[in-house]
Design a protein around this motif. Structure first.
Motif, short mmCIF file in Angstrom:
data_model
loop_
_atom_site.label_atom_id
_atom_site.label_comp_id
_atom_site.label_asym_id
_atom_site.label_seq_id
_atom_site.Cartn_x
_atom_site.Cartn_y
_atom_site.Cartn_z
N ARG A 10 55.26 97.40 48.80
CA ARG A 10 56.59 96.90 48.48
C ARG A 10 57.36 96.60 49.78
NH1 ARG A 10 59.32 96.76 43.86
NH2 ARG A 10 57.75 98.03 42.84
N GLN A 11 57.28 97.49 50.76
CA GLN A 11 57.95 97.28 52.04
C GLN A 11 57.36 96.06 52.77
OE1 GLN A 11 57.13 101.21 53.53
NE2 GLN A 11 59.26 101.87 53.26
N ASN A 13 55.88 93.50 51.36
CA ASN A 13 56.33 92.31 50.63
C ASN A 13 57.75 91.94 51.05
OD1 ASN A 13 53.92 92.16 49.26
ND2 ASN A 13 54.74 92.88 47.31
N GLU A 14 58.63 92.92 51.13
CA GLU A 14 60.01 92.65 51.54
C GLU A 14 60.06 92.06 52.94
OE1 GLU A 14 62.27 96.26 51.07
OE2 GLU A 14 62.02 96.26 48.90
N GLY A 17 59.30 88.52 52.72
CA GLY A 17 60.10 87.75 51.77
C GLY A 17 59.45 87.55 50.42
N ALA A 18 58.45 88.33 50.12
CA ALA A 18 57.77 88.23 48.82
C ALA A 18 58.39 89.23 47.85
CB ALA A 18 56.28 88.51 48.97
N THR A 19 58.37 88.89 46.60
CA THR A 19 58.92 89.80 45.60
C THR A 19 57.85 90.76 45.12
OG1 THR A 19 58.44 88.26 43.81
CG2 THR A 19 60.63 88.12 44.80
N SER A 20 58.29 91.90 44.66
CA SER A 20 57.40 92.91 44.08
C SER A 20 57.83 93.11 42.63
CB SER A 20 57.53 94.24 44.82
OG SER A 20 57.11 94.13 46.14
N PRO A 21 56.88 93.31 41.75
CA PRO A 21 57.27 93.54 40.35
C PRO A 21 58.04 94.85 40.22
CG PRO A 21 54.92 93.92 40.66
CD PRO A 21 55.45 93.39 41.96
N GLU A 22 58.99 94.85 39.32
CA GLU A 22 59.72 96.07 39.02
C GLU A 22 58.85 96.93 38.11
OE1 GLU A 22 62.61 97.24 40.23
OE2 GLU A 22 62.56 95.49 41.55
#
Length: 99
Positions: A10-11, A13-14, A17-22
């Motif tokens: 998740r870090q 991806n951030e 600039g990529a999104t991570s699924p909730e």
């Protein structure tokens, strides 16, 4: 789960600039989620599959009585985890070949 540099997917991806699924883990199964990450962190080396023996020995040592459904959940989670790890490894190899 953090990588060898302490960074989670998740870090990472951030950072790119990529999104991570909730994620929404139902309260009734958060213990299985916690168990999975505890077991996953104890892999011997690399992304190898958890075995029924691993899970059974772990449960016996902690004196946990796992339901068959909980074992099935752990194994399904592991299958998906390994699939994602292999995809990440393949993407990393492809990036390395492009450089």
């Amino acid at each position: 789960m953090a990588d060898e540099n302490g960074e989670t997917r998740r870090q990472r991806n951030e950072r790119f600039g990529a999104t991570s699924p909730e994620l929404h883990i139902p309260d009734a199964v958060t213990h299985v989620w916690d168990w999975f990450w505890l077991l996953s962190g104890r892999r011997h080396s690399g992304p190898e599959a958890l075995t029924f023996a691993d899970v059974g020995n772990w449960a016996r040592l902690l004196q946990l009585e796992l339901l068959p459904e909980e074992v099935s959940m752990l194994m399904a989670m592991d299958d998906q985890y390994l699939r994602a790890v292999r995809e990440d490894q393949k993407a990393a190899r492809e990036r390395a070949q492009q450089q």
